[in-house]
Scaffold this motif. Sequence first.
Motif, PDB file in Angstrom:
ATOM      1  N   UNK A  94       0.497 -16.374  -0.939  1.00  0.00           N
ATOM      2  CA  UNK A  94      -0.034 -15.973  -2.546  1.00  0.00           C
ATOM      3  C   UNK A  94      -0.775 -14.535  -2.673  1.00  0.00           C
ATOM      4  N   UNK A  95      -1.750 -14.405  -1.754  1.00  0.00           N
ATOM      5  CA  UNK A  95      -2.532 -13.091  -1.710  1.00  0.00           C
ATOM      6  C   UNK A  95      -1.793 -11.931  -1.488  1.00  0.00           C
ATOM      7  N   UNK A  96      -0.940 -11.900  -0.374  1.00  0.00           N
ATOM      8  CA  UNK A  96      -0.279 -10.687  -0.248  1.00  0.00           C
ATOM      9  C   UNK A  96       0.525 -10.150  -1.498  1.00  0.00           C
ATOM     10  N   UNK A  97       1.236 -11.437  -2.026  1.00  0.00           N
ATOM     11  CA  UNK A  97       2.256 -10.954  -2.997  1.00  0.00           C
ATOM     12  C   UNK A  97       1.368 -10.652  -4.257  1.00  0.00           C
ATOM     13  N   UNK A  98       0.358 -11.172  -4.574  1.00  0.00           N
ATOM     14  CA  UNK A  98      -0.622 -10.885  -5.711  1.00  0.00           C
ATOM     15  C   UNK A  98      -0.843  -9.279  -5.536  1.00  0.00           C
ATOM     16  N   UNK A  99      -1.252  -8.978  -4.426  1.00  0.00           N
ATOM     17  CA  UNK A  99      -1.515  -7.480  -4.129  1.00  0.00           C
ATOM     18  C   UNK A  99      -0.250  -6.568  -4.414  1.00  0.00           C
ATOM     19  N   UNK A 100       0.853  -7.297  -4.321  1.00  0.00           N
ATOM     20  CA  UNK A 100       2.197  -6.304  -4.634  1.00  0.00           C
ATOM     21  C   UNK A 100       2.108  -6.388  -6.013  1.00  0.00           C
ATOM     22  N   UNK A 101       1.870  -7.318  -6.803  1.00  0.00           N
ATOM     23  CA  UNK A 101       1.954  -7.286  -8.288  1.00  0.00           C
ATOM     24  C   UNK A 101       0.962  -6.292  -8.813  1.00  0.00           C
ATOM     25  N   UNK A 102      -0.095  -6.257  -8.092  1.00  0.00           N
ATOM     26  CA  UNK A 102      -1.226  -5.219  -8.580  1.00  0.00           C
ATOM     27  C   UNK A 102      -0.532  -3.746  -8.067  1.00  0.00           C
ATOM     28  N   UNK A 103       0.079  -3.668  -7.261  1.00  0.00           N
ATOM     29  CA  UNK A 103       0.414  -2.199  -7.079  1.00  0.00           C
ATOM     30  C   UNK A 103       1.710  -1.969  -7.976  1.00  0.00           C
ATOM     31  N   UNK A 104       2.678  -2.704  -8.239  1.00  0.00           N
ATOM     32  CA  UNK A 104       3.536  -2.571  -9.341  1.00  0.00           C
ATOM     33  C   UNK A 104       3.031  -2.239 -10.556  1.00  0.00           C
ATOM     34  N   UNK A 105       2.038  -2.918 -11.002  1.00  0.00           N
ATOM     35  CA  UNK A 105       1.485  -2.759 -12.115  1.00  0.00           C
ATOM     36  C   UNK A 105       0.645  -1.482 -12.255  1.00  0.00           C
ATOM     37  N   UNK A 106       0.294  -0.897 -11.312  1.00  0.00           N
ATOM     38  CA  UNK A 106      -0.372   0.246 -11.234  1.00  0.00           C
ATOM     39  C   UNK A 106       0.696   1.380 -11.168  1.00  0.00           C
ATOM     40  N   UNK A 107       1.753   1.214 -10.534  1.00  0.00           N
ATOM     41  CA  UNK A 107       2.952   2.205 -10.830  1.00  0.00           C
ATOM     42  C   UNK A 107       3.493   2.074 -12.187  1.00  0.00           C
ATOM     43  N   UNK A 111       3.953  -0.608   1.690  1.00  0.00           N
ATOM     44  CA  UNK A 111       2.712  -0.929   1.359  1.00  0.00           C
ATOM     45  C   UNK A 111       2.543  -2.516   1.237  1.00  0.00           C
ATOM     46  N   UNK A 112       3.336  -3.468   0.815  1.00  0.00           N
ATOM     47  CA  UNK A 112       3.186  -4.615   0.999  1.00  0.00           C
ATOM     48  C   UNK A 112       2.891  -5.095   2.322  1.00  0.00           C
ATOM     49  N   UNK A 113       3.691  -4.752   3.151  1.00  0.00           N
ATOM     50  CA  UNK A 113       3.659  -5.225   4.531  1.00  0.00           C
ATOM     51  C   UNK A 113       2.343  -4.821   5.149  1.00  0.00           C
ATOM     52  N   UNK A 114       1.744  -3.506   4.844  1.00  0.00           N
ATOM     53  CA  UNK A 114       0.511  -3.154   5.329  1.00  0.00           C
ATOM     54  C   UNK A 114      -0.422  -3.876   4.756  1.00  0.00           C
ATOM     55  N   UNK A 115      -0.431  -4.127   3.394  1.00  0.00           N
ATOM     56  CA  UNK A 115      -1.461  -4.846   2.440  1.00  0.00           C
ATOM     57  C   UNK A 115      -1.577  -6.391   3.142  1.00  0.00           C
ATOM     58  N   UNK A 116      -0.197  -6.736   3.471  1.00  0.00           N
ATOM     59  CA  UNK A 116      -0.392  -8.347   4.095  1.00  0.00           C
ATOM     60  C   UNK A 116      -1.366  -8.377   5.519  1.00  0.00           C
ATOM     61  N   UNK A 117      -1.493  -7.279   6.079  1.00  0.00           N
ATOM     62  CA  UNK A 117      -2.250  -7.352   7.330  1.00  0.00           C
ATOM     63  C   UNK A 117      -3.965  -7.553   6.878  1.00  0.00           C
ATOM     64  N   UNK A 118      -4.094  -7.328   5.811  1.00  0.00           N
ATOM     65  CA  UNK A 118      -5.448  -7.459   5.384  1.00  0.00           C
ATOM     66  C   UNK A 118      -6.001  -8.939   5.165  1.00  0.00           C
ATOM     67  N   UNK A 119      -4.923  -9.681   5.260  1.00  0.00           N
ATOM     68  CA  UNK A 119      -5.172 -11.214   4.956  1.00  0.00           C
ATOM     69  C   UNK A 119      -4.873 -11.825   6.246  1.00  0.00           C
ATOM     70  N   UNK A 120      -4.458 -11.243   7.434  1.00  0.00           N
ATOM     71  CA  UNK A 120      -4.174 -11.909   8.521  1.00  0.00           C
ATOM     72  C   UNK A 120      -5.293 -12.673   9.379  1.00  0.00           C
ATOM     73  N   UNK A 121      -6.577 -12.070   8.975  1.00  0.00           N
ATOM     74  CA  UNK A 121      -7.631 -12.650   9.674  1.00  0.00           C
ATOM     75  C   UNK A 121      -7.921 -13.883   8.945  1.00  0.00           C
ATOM     76  N   UNK A 122      -7.778 -13.991   7.755  1.00  0.00           N
ATOM     77  CA  UNK A 122      -8.122 -15.268   6.875  1.00  0.00           C
ATOM     78  C   UNK A 122      -6.905 -16.301   7.460  1.00  0.00           C
ATOM     79  N   UNK A 123      -5.645 -15.966   7.497  1.00  0.00           N
ATOM     80  CA  UNK A 123      -4.496 -16.687   7.762  1.00  0.00           C
ATOM     81  C   UNK A 123      -4.896 -17.523   9.012  1.00  0.00           C
ATOM     82  N   UNK A 124      -5.374 -16.697   9.974  1.00  0.00           N
ATOM     83  CA  UNK A 124      -5.825 -17.051  11.493  1.00  0.00           C
ATOM     84  C   UNK A 124      -6.819 -17.959  11.584  1.00  0.00           C
ATOM     85  N   UNK A 125      -7.730 -17.839  10.532  1.00  0.00           N
ATOM     86  CA  UNK A 125      -8.936 -18.831  10.512  1.00  0.00           C
ATOM     87  C   UNK A 125      -8.528 -20.151  10.046  1.00  0.00           C
TER      88      UNK A 125
END
Length: 273
Positions: free
Chosen positions: A60-73, A31-45
């Motif tokens: 920062x943003x991908x691992x923040x998403x990971x924090x949210x996922x773990x909190x939800x779990x 889920x973290x790796x897939x979520x990181x793809x969401x920020x790829x366009x921003x990084x490429x810009x």
Amino acid sequence: MGQTGQSRWKSFWEKGGWWRAVLLAAVYFILYELGSLLFAPLALSISDQESAAFILAVYGLPILLGCILLTLFGWSVGWLRGLFARQPIHGRGWMWIAVIAVLAFNILRMATIDYNSVGLDVVATWLLAGLFVGFAEETLTRGFVINMLRKARYREIVVAVISGGIFAGLHAGNLLSGQSLFVTLFQLLYTFAFGICMYLALRLSGSLIVPILLHASTDPSIFLQTAHAAEGPLAAIAGLGNIVVIVVGLGSLFFIRGRVDAPVFDAALQAQR
């Protein structure tokens, strides 16, 4: 999720065991790796790959998403309250070696950074990203994973080794980003030993907050000091930190003892009542 579905979901994870711990880590990694793809366009810009904006987008943003996922779990299985409760097993005085080794070299690396070349905005962004990393990786491996291992009544040496192994295994994914096999193998050795040191910090302090903060200061200090080391002999000494952590972490395996008779979160919550 309905009440029956929720109880089945919670019951599944409450049984604990090593394979459920591995499963949780694997699902998180995917889920973290897939979520990181969401920020790829921003990084490429962002053209400047050493800028604060690029660091935030890539790390920062991908691992923040990971924090949210773990909190939800944690919320879904009712473990959030027990996550930061007092640990049910005490540490020993010799465990200070691991805490001191990690903290001393983190301070030494931060003291040997050329801040004029790196910029305070980049330093601040790395520190923020490091806090996200510390929360996510320690919550997963020293929080949820260790809880599930203790629910299965494993001895603490087994808990330390498996949790450290899972933590190291998460970093094997760096091969996907083009990192060489040799560098990745060394990283796996280092992260396993570092995971043992974080386990000892958890045992010694009795709180997950301490390994989170230690971890949060480790990654930024390594990345910043490696890329922007100041001139002088202290910088060379700071570069030995990974080797020291490996020696301390692996050497500590011969001295870990004990067993938790009740699930860590359950026992910790009972102690607070």
